[in-house]
Design a protein around this motif. Structure first.
Motif: not given
Length: 319
Positions: A165-186
């Protein structure tokens, strides 16, 4: 953002990929290269049989000139650019400069070669990923640059552990900056699911709680991703998720391809166990087969917990 270069086209391939994700008005680029003529004498002696000293100096002049050319091109595109030629071992120079310059991101290709035939970006990339404090934007040199359109899909694999989950903040920041969707995978181990009576087959995908009755492992994984989705939704990010069975690396790459992912964001460490995703080997396998860039975070990075206030969402960091 720090971009290590060595004068080769392979090393420079990271640049057009990175430019899809950054805006000139908010980005300062720091280009660097490590020059071998200033390496310790013992190393220099090992290098000398490969090329004459004069040839090495000539090559370094070419690398320095190319560094300035790339800097000028990026400056013409509206970026603030600084370039540095440093002495020393490439990985050590990259990590030292990242610390001294307080960079937010290191962007590099996964391999390249100097004019002396020495690997500059290969094992070096591995050492940087393992030791860098900021995230590393990594591009396997074989990946073709996508269109100029803005990135729309970020893939975020999780295994239920705080390290992942340490990767969540970075993914969130990139998504906010680009207006992108995040696809979570388990990714669920099909053998674990079978032992729990889930009756899951490899490659089967679940994207909601429907039809998960009687499948405890799948339901647990879906509920976990649903909680993450709601956290990201509070931060204003559109989010979807997939639970699937199979090998972690193969599943991540398969879903990334199916969803036309623009970026995969991952932690570089994880835990083994029933809910397993062994990040060390998984990251290596994903790098070798992915069709899009990766953003890699050290597992010990800060994890942000989102708290909803009366009128805003706040992020609190904890170690």
């Amino acid at each position: 953002m720090l971009i290590p270069l060595d004068g080769s086209e392979l090393a420079e391939q990271v640049i057009p990929h990175l430019l899809r994700f950054v805006a000139p008005e908010r980005t300062e680029l720091l280009l660097m290269t490590a020059l071998s003529s200033f390496i310790l004498p013992s190393l220099k002696n090992a290098i000398r049989p490969l090329a004459s000293e004069q040839t090495a100096i000539s090559h370094e002049d070419e690398v320095s000139e190319r560094l300035l050319e790339v800097a000028q091109q990026l400056n013409q595109n509206g970026f603030r650019v600084e370039s540095k030629c440093l002495a020393g071992i490439p990985a050590e120079s990259i990590l030292r400069l990242a610390e001294e310059a307080y960079v937010n991101l290191i962007a590099m290709s996964t391999h390249g070669r100097t004019g002396l035939g020495l690997t500059l970006l290969g094992s070096v990339a591995d050492e940087v990923v393992r030791n860098a404090r900021p995230p590393v934007f990594l591009v396997p040199a074989r990946i073709a640059v996508q269109s100029d359109s803005l990135p729309r899909t970020i893939l975020l694999p999780l295994d239920g552990t705080p390290l992942a989950e340490a990767a969540i903040p970075a993914a969130r920041q990139f998504a906010q900056d680009m207006g992108a969707m995040i696809r979570l995978v388990r990714v669920v181990d099909p053998y674990d699911a079978e032992n729990a009576g889930d009756g899951l087959t490899t490659g089967q995908v679940f994207s909601d709680l429907d039809n998960t009755e009687g499948q405890p492992i799948i339901r647990q994984a879906v509920c976990y991703l649903e909680r993450i989705r709601l956290r990201l939704q509070l931060a204003g990010i559109t989010c979807r998720y997939h639970v699937t069975a199979g090998g972690p690396a193969d599943s991540i790459v398969r879903i990334a391809h199916a969803e036309s992912a623009d970026l995969i964001v991952m932690s570089t460490h994880g835990r083994t166990g029933v809910e397993r995703m062994v990040y060390g080997s998984v990251v290596s396998q994903v790098i070798s087969t992915t069709t899009c860039p990766l953003l890699l975070m050290r597992g010990k990075a800060l994890v942000e917990a989102y708290e909803r206030g009366d009128n805003a969402v706040f992020a609190k960091s904890s170690g």
